[in-house]
Design an enzyme around this catalytic site. Structure first.
Site, PDB file in Angstrom:
ATOM      1  N   HIS A  72      36.199  40.338 -26.708  1.00  0.00           N
ATOM      2  CA  HIS A  72      35.056  41.143 -26.267  1.00  0.00           C
ATOM      3  C   HIS A  72      35.134  42.542 -26.858  1.00  0.00           C
ATOM      4  CE1 HIS A  72      33.478  38.695 -22.791  1.00  0.00           C
ATOM      5  NE2 HIS A  72      34.492  38.004 -23.233  1.00  0.00           N
ATOM      6  N   TYR A 201      29.459  44.338 -15.149  1.00  0.00           N
ATOM      7  CA  TYR A 201      29.819  44.905 -13.853  1.00  0.00           C
ATOM      8  C   TYR A 201      28.550  45.492 -13.237  1.00  0.00           C
ATOM      9  CZ  TYR A 201      34.716  44.597 -15.324  1.00  0.00           C
ATOM     10  OH  TYR A 201      35.926  44.131 -15.732  1.00  0.00           O
ATOM     11  N   PRO A 293      40.693  44.162  -8.298  1.00  0.00           N
ATOM     12  CA  PRO A 293      40.479  43.523  -9.609  1.00  0.00           C
ATOM     13  C   PRO A 293      39.403  44.167 -10.487  1.00  0.00           C
ATOM     14  CG  PRO A 293      39.679  42.123  -7.820  1.00  0.00           C
ATOM     15  CD  PRO A 293      40.382  43.269  -7.184  1.00  0.00           C
ATOM     16  N   LYS A 297      43.157  44.935 -14.269  1.00  0.00           N
ATOM     17  CA  LYS A 297      44.453  45.485 -14.664  1.00  0.00           C
ATOM     18  C   LYS A 297      45.675  44.729 -14.121  1.00  0.00           C
ATOM     19  CE  LYS A 297      43.320  48.746 -17.352  1.00  0.00           C
ATOM     20  NZ  LYS A 297      42.740  47.774 -18.257  1.00  0.00           N
ATOM     21  N   TYR A 385      39.912  50.842 -19.979  1.00  0.00           N
ATOM     22  CA  TYR A 385      39.607  49.412 -19.875  1.00  0.00           C
ATOM     23  C   TYR A 385      40.450  48.586 -20.850  1.00  0.00           C
ATOM     24  CZ  TYR A 385      36.952  45.253 -18.783  1.00  0.00           C
ATOM     25  OH  TYR A 385      36.611  44.006 -18.342  1.00  0.00           O
TER      26      TYR A 385
HETATM   27  P1  RFL Z   1      51.756  35.956  -8.730  1.00  0.00           P
HETATM   28  O1  RFL Z   1      50.744  35.411  -9.678  1.00  0.00           O
HETATM   29  O2  RFL Z   1      51.362  36.198  -7.340  1.00  0.00           O
HETATM   30  O3  RFL Z   1      53.017  34.977  -8.771  1.00  0.00           O
HETATM   31  C1  RFL Z   1      54.096  35.098  -7.874  1.00  0.00           C
HETATM   32  C2  RFL Z   1      54.765  33.749  -7.729  1.00  0.00           C
HETATM   33  O4  RFL Z   1      55.880  33.874  -6.846  1.00  0.00           O
HETATM   34  C3  RFL Z   1      55.887  32.780  -5.939  1.00  0.00           C
HETATM   35  N1  RFL Z   1      56.606  33.171  -4.718  1.00  0.00           N
HETATM   36  C4  RFL Z   1      57.850  32.764  -4.410  1.00  0.00           C
HETATM   37  N2  RFL Z   1      58.721  31.988  -5.046  1.00  0.00           N
HETATM   38  C5  RFL Z   1      59.916  31.765  -4.460  1.00  0.00           C
HETATM   39  N3  RFL Z   1      60.270  32.286  -3.257  1.00  0.00           N
HETATM   40  C6  RFL Z   1      59.424  33.087  -2.584  1.00  0.00           C
HETATM   41  N4  RFL Z   1      59.776  33.612  -1.396  1.00  0.00           N
HETATM   42  C7  RFL Z   1      58.158  33.356  -3.155  1.00  0.00           C
HETATM   43  N5  RFL Z   1      57.093  34.091  -2.769  1.00  0.00           N
HETATM   44  C8  RFL Z   1      56.165  33.969  -3.714  1.00  0.00           C
HETATM   45  C9  RFL Z   1      54.421  32.490  -5.709  1.00  0.00           C
HETATM   46  O5  RFL Z   1      54.205  31.155  -5.237  1.00  0.00           O
HETATM   47  C10 RFL Z   1      53.841  32.726  -7.107  1.00  0.00           C
HETATM   48  O6  RFL Z   1      53.823  31.538  -7.893  1.00  0.00           O
HETATM   49  O7  RFL Z   1      52.346  37.340  -9.280  1.00  0.00           O
HETATM   50  P2  RFL Z   1      52.639  37.816 -10.784  1.00  0.00           P
HETATM   51  O8  RFL Z   1      53.356  36.755 -11.559  1.00  0.00           O
HETATM   52  O9  RFL Z   1      53.235  39.157 -10.683  1.00  0.00           O
HETATM   53  O10 RFL Z   1      51.184  37.898 -11.468  1.00  0.00           O
HETATM   54  C11 RFL Z   1      50.233  38.857 -11.068  1.00  0.00           C
HETATM   55  C12 RFL Z   1      48.811  38.342 -11.295  1.00  0.00           C
HETATM   56  O11 RFL Z   1      48.698  37.078 -10.713  1.00  0.00           O
HETATM   57  C13 RFL Z   1      47.757  39.298 -10.710  1.00  0.00           C
HETATM   58  O12 RFL Z   1      48.088  40.635 -10.962  1.00  0.00           O
HETATM   59  C14 RFL Z   1      46.350  39.064 -11.297  1.00  0.00           C
HETATM   60  O13 RFL Z   1      45.873  37.787 -10.971  1.00  0.00           O
HETATM   61  C15 RFL Z   1      45.354  40.122 -10.774  1.00  0.00           C
HETATM   62  N6  RFL Z   1      43.970  39.885 -11.228  1.00  0.00           N
HETATM   63  C16 RFL Z   1      43.551  40.285 -12.495  1.00  0.00           C
HETATM   64  N7  RFL Z   1      44.420  40.853 -13.357  1.00  0.00           N
HETATM   65  C17 RFL Z   1      44.019  41.173 -14.631  1.00  0.00           C
HETATM   66  O14 RFL Z   1      44.833  41.729 -15.389  1.00  0.00           O
HETATM   67  N8  RFL Z   1      42.750  40.894 -15.106  1.00  0.00           N
HETATM   68  C18 RFL Z   1      41.815  40.324 -14.309  1.00  0.00           C
HETATM   69  O15 RFL Z   1      40.721  40.042 -14.783  1.00  0.00           O
HETATM   70  C19 RFL Z   1      42.193  40.014 -12.934  1.00  0.00           C
HETATM   71  N9  RFL Z   1      41.327  39.429 -12.103  1.00  0.00           N
HETATM   72  C20 RFL Z   1      43.053  39.281 -10.358  1.00  0.00           C
HETATM   73  C21 RFL Z   1      41.714  39.073 -10.823  1.00  0.00           C
HETATM   74  C22 RFL Z   1      43.412  38.877  -9.081  1.00  0.00           C
HETATM   75  C23 RFL Z   1      42.485  38.297  -8.242  1.00  0.00           C
HETATM   76  N10 RFL Z   1      42.927  37.910  -6.942  1.00  0.00           N
HETATM   77  C24 RFL Z   1      42.562  36.720  -6.317  1.00  0.00           C
HETATM   78  C25 RFL Z   1      44.001  38.620  -6.300  1.00  0.00           C
HETATM   79  C26 RFL Z   1      40.775  38.496 -10.012  1.00  0.00           C
HETATM   80  C27 RFL Z   1      41.146  38.134  -8.711  1.00  0.00           C
HETATM   81  C28 RFL Z   1      40.046  37.562  -7.850  1.00  0.00           C
HETATM   82  C1  PHB Z   2      37.683  37.458 -14.154  1.00  0.00           C
HETATM   83  O1  PHB Z   2      37.273  36.930 -15.207  1.00  0.00           O
HETATM   84  O2  PHB Z   2      38.138  36.785 -13.219  1.00  0.00           O
HETATM   85  C2  PHB Z   2      37.623  38.944 -14.047  1.00  0.00           C
HETATM   86  C3  PHB Z   2      37.114  39.705 -15.081  1.00  0.00           C
HETATM   87  C4  PHB Z   2      37.069  41.091 -14.970  1.00  0.00           C
HETATM   88  C5  PHB Z   2      37.528  41.684 -13.814  1.00  0.00           C
HETATM   89  C6  PHB Z   2      38.061  40.933 -12.785  1.00  0.00           C
HETATM   90  C7  PHB Z   2      38.097  39.547 -12.894  1.00  0.00           C
HETATM   91  O3  PHB Z   2      37.470  43.037 -13.708  1.00  0.00           O
END
Ligand code: RFL
Ligand code: PHB
Length: 390
Positions: A72, A201, A293, A297, A385
């Site tokens: 993008h 957005y 989110p 980041k 961004y």
């Molecule tokens: P995770 O992905 O939560 O993984 C942690 C893992 O640890 C396990 N765990 C355990 N294992 C053993 N013993 C225990 N006691 C444990 N407790 C937990 C869990 O089961 C899991 O498998 O953390 P990690 O690896 O640090 O990754 C972080 C990312 O997942 C998170 O920052 C992103 O998803 C955030 N996020 C976004 N980030 C971006 O950079 N770009 C995006 O577009 C973006 N969109 C988002 C997002 C997060 C969202 N939600 C739902 C929070 C959109 C959404 C909606």
């Molecule tokens: C996504 O694709 O899930 C997404 C994209 C941009 C954001 C957050 C989530 O800022």
């Protein structure tokens, strides 16, 4: 059993760390509470900074990302019923972001780990890190009715916001937090994205909306919703109607709808825990910090933590140099707070807050207008961004 690094958590942070350490010849074992399928079923992030893409290439898992990721060059802001492009590429001297789902990235890392024959223990219950204040850390866990011990040099807490790693130092850690008075309802659907070349957005008087994608055939959309809403309150039809009302007329008209294949509500939170190192225990990713989110980041910050942590471990094992591990926490936190600031400010700018009618509302409108008409303000947005330099 003994290994050099025990990694708690097989999310993107843990898997990426494991892969980078393996490439450098450092043994590691991952302990994960859930099954692999459960981890892959969580639909989360979609936007990768170039730093993250580079790191995945370094880890040797960038193949599918290069062929299937969608680059993008811009984002679009919708407000007052009108769409305004922000030329992120032009404003940052050629930087871009890539749309590639966290699920796919996790799958690539899991496959690489399995292909290399590296140990991941799924469904490890009652994982407990201990001994990390001394020279001999150990992690215990229950599996198949037995308690097991893993001795190691270092423990990496990559176990997300609800993990055991941060909980095990809860009396010694400072926590900074802001919880937002709304959530995001997300829908995944196998329909072509309404805006395949830019994430949209939207700020509207009905609340925030976001149009993103996973591929040219799979869309990811979000709308701001009250925290107490339940997924069952939102039929697909209600979701699509609401999304349309929050976009400009042209996008609303163009959007292609279809049955949802996933629908979930996520709360929004800003959170930082300091420091990120306790002796031989290191926190990385969501275990140490959460961003709302809006700025995309979270995953990218997790990747930078892992970059610094893998570098620090490699320096320690290969050169007996502790500089990287000693500076890990401060180095990460400097970047984290900047991303926290950006994510908070974009969240504040784009959402409807229950208590900011009138004055707050007018300020949002003024700031949005300034943002799209001032090159300096657009550049600041674009720069953040795509990700600030390391
Ligand atoms: P995770 O992905 O939560 O993984 C942690 C893992 O640890 C396990 N765990 C355990 N294992 C053993 N013993 C225990 N006691 C444990 N407790 C937990 C869990 O089961 C899991 O498998 O953390 P990690 O690896 O640090 O990754 C972080 C990312 O997942 C998170 O920052 C992103 O998803 C955030 N996020 C976004 N980030 C971006 O950079 N770009 C995006 O577009 C973006 N969109 C988002 C997002 C997060 C969202 N939600 C739902 C929070 C959109 C959404 C909606
Ligand atoms: C996504 O694709 O899930 C997404 C994209 C941009 C954001 C957050 C989530 O800022």
């Amino acid at each position: 059993m003994r290994t050099q690094v025990v990694i708690i958590g097989a999310g993107p942070s843990g898997l990426l760390l494991g892969q980078l350490l393996h490439k450098a010849g450092i043994d590691n074992v991952i302990l994960e509470r859930q099954t692999g399928d459960y981890v892959l079923g969580r639909i989360r992030a979609g936007i990768l900074e170039q730093v993250t893409v580079d790191l995945l290439n370094e880890a040797g898992v960038g193949g599918r990302l290069a062929s299937e990721g969608i680059v993008h060059h811009s984002i679009e802001l919708v407000f007052a019923g009108t769409r305004h492009p922000i030329d992120v590429h032009g404003l940052t001297g050629g930087k871009v972001v890539t749309a590639y789902g966290q699920t796919e990235l996790t799958r690539d890392l899991m496959q690489a780990r399995a292909a290399a024959g590296l140990p991941t223990i799924y469904e490890a219950a009652n994982v407990q890190p201990a001994g990390f204040d001394g020279e001999h850390p150990v992690v215990t866990y229950d599996k198949d009715g037995k308690t097991h011990e893993l001795h190691c040099d270092f423990i990496a807490g990559c176990d997300g916001f609800h993990g055991v790693s941060r909980a095990s130092v809860k009396d010694r850690i400072a926590e900074y937090e802001r919880v937002y008075p709304f959530g995001w309802l997300g829908v995944l659907a196998d329909v072509p994205p309404v805006s395949p070349h830019a994430i949209v957005y939207g700020n509207s008087d009905r609340g925030f909306s976001l149009c993103s994608m996973r591929s040219l055939a799979r869309s990811r959309y979000y709308v701001q919703c009250p925290l107490d809403d339940k997924v069952e309150d939102w039929s697909d039809q209600r979701f699509w109607d609401e999304l349309r009302r929050r976009l400009d007329p042209e996008l609303a008209e163009r959007i292609i709808t279809g049955p949802s294949i996933e629908k979930s509500i996520a709360p929004l939170r800003s959170f930082v825990a300091e420091p990120m190192r306790f002796g031989r225990l290191f926190l990385a990713g969501d275990a140490a910090h959460i961003v709302p989110p809006t700025g995309a980041k979270g995953l990218n910050l997790a990747a930078t933590d892992v970059k610094y942590l893998s570098g620090a471990f490699i320096e320690y094992f290969n050169e007996r140099d502790a500089h990287g591990i000693d500076t890990y926490s401060a180095r990460c936190l400097k970047r984290i707070w900047k991303a926290e600031r950006f994510s908070w400010s974009l969240t504040t700018l784009m959402h409807r807050f229950p208590d900011t009618e009138g004055f707050g509302q007018r300020l949002q409108e003024a700031e949005l207008d300034y943002l799209v008409h001032s090159r300096a303000a657009s550049t600041a947005l674009a720069e953040n961004y795509v990700g600030l330099p390391l």
